[in-house]
Design an enzyme around this catalytic site. Structure first.
Site, short mmCIF file in Angstrom:
data_model
loop_
_atom_site.label_atom_id
_atom_site.label_comp_id
_atom_site.label_asym_id
_atom_site.label_seq_id
_atom_site.Cartn_x
_atom_site.Cartn_y
_atom_site.Cartn_z
N VAL A 23 40.63 43.01 35.81
CA VAL A 23 39.81 43.91 35.00
C VAL A 23 40.27 45.20 34.83
CG1 VAL A 23 37.18 44.76 34.73
CG2 VAL A 23 37.75 42.34 35.49
N ASP A 41 44.12 52.59 42.56
CA ASP A 41 44.13 51.40 43.42
C ASP A 41 44.59 51.71 44.81
OD1 ASP A 41 43.96 48.28 42.74
OD2 ASP A 41 44.65 48.62 44.52
N ARG A 46 50.86 47.36 44.85
CA ARG A 46 50.34 47.10 43.56
C ARG A 46 50.84 48.31 42.57
NH1 ARG A 46 49.23 43.93 39.18
NH2 ARG A 46 47.12 44.50 38.24
N THR A 91 33.87 42.15 43.47
CA THR A 91 32.43 41.70 44.33
C THR A 91 32.32 40.33 44.77
OG1 THR A 91 31.47 41.63 42.11
CG2 THR A 91 31.00 43.84 43.19
N THR A 128 30.61 42.94 38.73
CA THR A 128 29.46 42.14 38.70
C THR A 128 28.64 42.14 39.92
OG1 THR A 128 30.82 40.49 37.34
CG2 THR A 128 28.70 39.85 38.47
N CYS A 267 34.74 34.76 39.41
CA CYS A 267 33.50 34.91 38.82
C CYS A 267 32.25 34.01 38.73
CB CYS A 267 33.84 35.26 37.35
SG CYS A 267 34.55 36.84 37.00
N ARG A 333 42.22 33.35 43.99
CA ARG A 333 40.88 33.41 44.58
C ARG A 333 39.97 32.31 44.66
NH1 ARG A 333 39.42 39.42 42.10
NH2 ARG A 333 40.24 38.00 40.54
#
Length: 430
Positions: A23, A41, A46, A91, A128, A267, A333
């Protein structure tokens, strides 16, 4: 990387994006075309990869990264002097499927340490969450850190709508929902997000309305897929192809074309638990939401049991093609292929795995095994779990080379449906 002083020299709105995953990175790169942007980050590896032009998520090409004015850092000291902070951290849920707001609160604490109250920055959450988290949980944490809401900072919410691997519904082509604690914040966010999308912005009635809109988007999809998975289980008991039924049903103009399969990812497989958590905190038992989650979470085990029965209870070698949560992305994930693999092994099958998109290091860490190279080794049971382009495009000779004599080719996503199958291959699908 730019220093805080470098940012201060710019006349542009100064924005910090906290969290550079699926995102945050596309958002930060898009914003950097119009504003002075720092991408932060906590993962130093990364940041190092991105500085070298490599995005492990596959969302941003190396050439675009190289051309971007985005300033990358893992040092929170570089995140001061900003007008807008945007939080895009994960989240997840914990082992009991309860919302885990640890990353959001960590990012909030970082912002509280570096934000300049004199600038009265707007802090926007894209992660979210369930309604109330932005204002009550995060706003409360900022005030507990010594900042005064309205005087030292203001709050906004703009739910992320990134669809990993989707080049059609990219961030510059989708409507951006925005919400703020007052009209001034809303118009500020309209200017910021309106600069990066041709589809415009939608001003939600409130922050809570925007939070709820996001969480029900994914819950709705989860419930629809759960219905199709339950249909597949019913039809499977009759020996009727779900795909034959769908082919007929889709001829009706208002039929919703959801399909059965494994439902994972960060998600759809997670966000319904945020909504159910809110419901239960209000004293409401969310029967539909949790029933859908139960169905989808159990689909991998159900498929394994069906295949074992189809093979007359004979355990042998098995190859699972596809480990990521969806096609053509590297994201492991919440992979539901893991459920399928675990159950097959419980039933005695010796399972190997393969995925052309997943990082082999992550496969070893998540699945505890070395990913196979699909090079002609034959297996008693071959399962097409994820519809990667590479697998979808297998020809009859490649399929024949994978399946041992008297073996079964299981096609969960119907990606080989209608192909001319080699003689002797036992083809199974939902």
């Amino acid at each position: 990387m730019s220093s805080e002083a470098d940012m201060a020299q710019s006349g542009k709105t100064r924005i910090v994006v906290a969290g550079l995953g699926y995102v945050g990175l596309p958002l930060a790169v898009a914003l950097a075309e119009h504003f002075a942007v720092v991408g932060f980050d906590i993962d130093k590896g990364r940041i190092g990869e991105l500085r070298e032009g490599h995005d492990r998520t596959g969302e941003i090409e190396a050439a675009r990264l190289a051309a971007s004015s985005l300033n990358l850092t893992s040092d929170e000291a570089d995140c001061g002097a900003a007008d807008v902070y945007i939080v895009t951290v994960p989240t997840p849920v914990d082992m009991a499927n309860r919302p885990d707001l640890g990353a959001v609160l960590s990012a909030t604490a970082m912002i509280a340490r570096v934000a300049d109250p004199a600038r009265r920055p707007t802090i926007v959450y894209e992660s979210t969450v369930y309604p109330g988290v932005t204002e009550e949980t995060c706003g409360g944490a900022l005030e507990a850190a010594g900042l005064k809401r309205g005087r030292d900072f203001r709050l906004g919410y703009s739910p992320e709508r990134i669809n990993p691997g989707d080049r059609i519904h990219s961030i510059d082509k989708i409507v951006k929902v925005i919400a703020g604690e007052d009209d001034e914040v809303v118009e500020q966010l309209a200017q910021v997000y309106g600069a990066i999308t041709s589809a415009g912005v939608f001003r939600a009635a409130s922050i809570k309305a925007a939070e709820a809109a996001k969480v029900i988007e994914n819950a709705q999809r989860d419930i629809n897929v759960a219905f199709m998975n339950e249909v597949a289980q019913i039809l499977g008991g009759m020996g009727v192809s779900t795909w034959d039924v769908l082919a007929a049903a889709k001829t009706k103009w208002n039929f919703l074309g959801f399909e059965p399969g494994l439902v994972g990812g960060h998600c759809i497989g997670v966000d319904p638990y945020y909504l159910s958590h809110l419901a239960q905190s209000l004293g409401h038992h969310p029967q539909v939401i949790l029933a859908g989650r139960d169905t989808n979470d159990g689909m991998g085990r159900w498929i394994a049991d069906r295949l074992h029965a189809h093979r007359a209870g004979k355990a042998g070698t098995a190859l699972v093609l596809g480990l990521t949560f969806k096609e053509n992305v590297p994201d492991l994930r919440n992979s539901r292929s893991a459920d399928l693999i675990e159950r097959l092994e419980q039933l005695g099958h010796r399972v190997s795995v393969a995925d052309p998109h997943a990082d082999p290091r992550e496969v070893r860490a998540e699945f505890g095994r070395e990913p196979e190279k699909v090079d002609g080794r034959a297996f008693d049971l071959v399962i097409g779990a994820v519809k990667h382009d590479q697998y979808r495009d297998f020809d009859r000779d490649q399929l024949a080379a994978l399946v041992a004599p008297d073996g079964t080719l299981a096609d969960i996503k119907a990606m080989w449906r209608g192909k001319d199958m080699p003689a002797g291959i036992d083809y199974w699908s939902l």
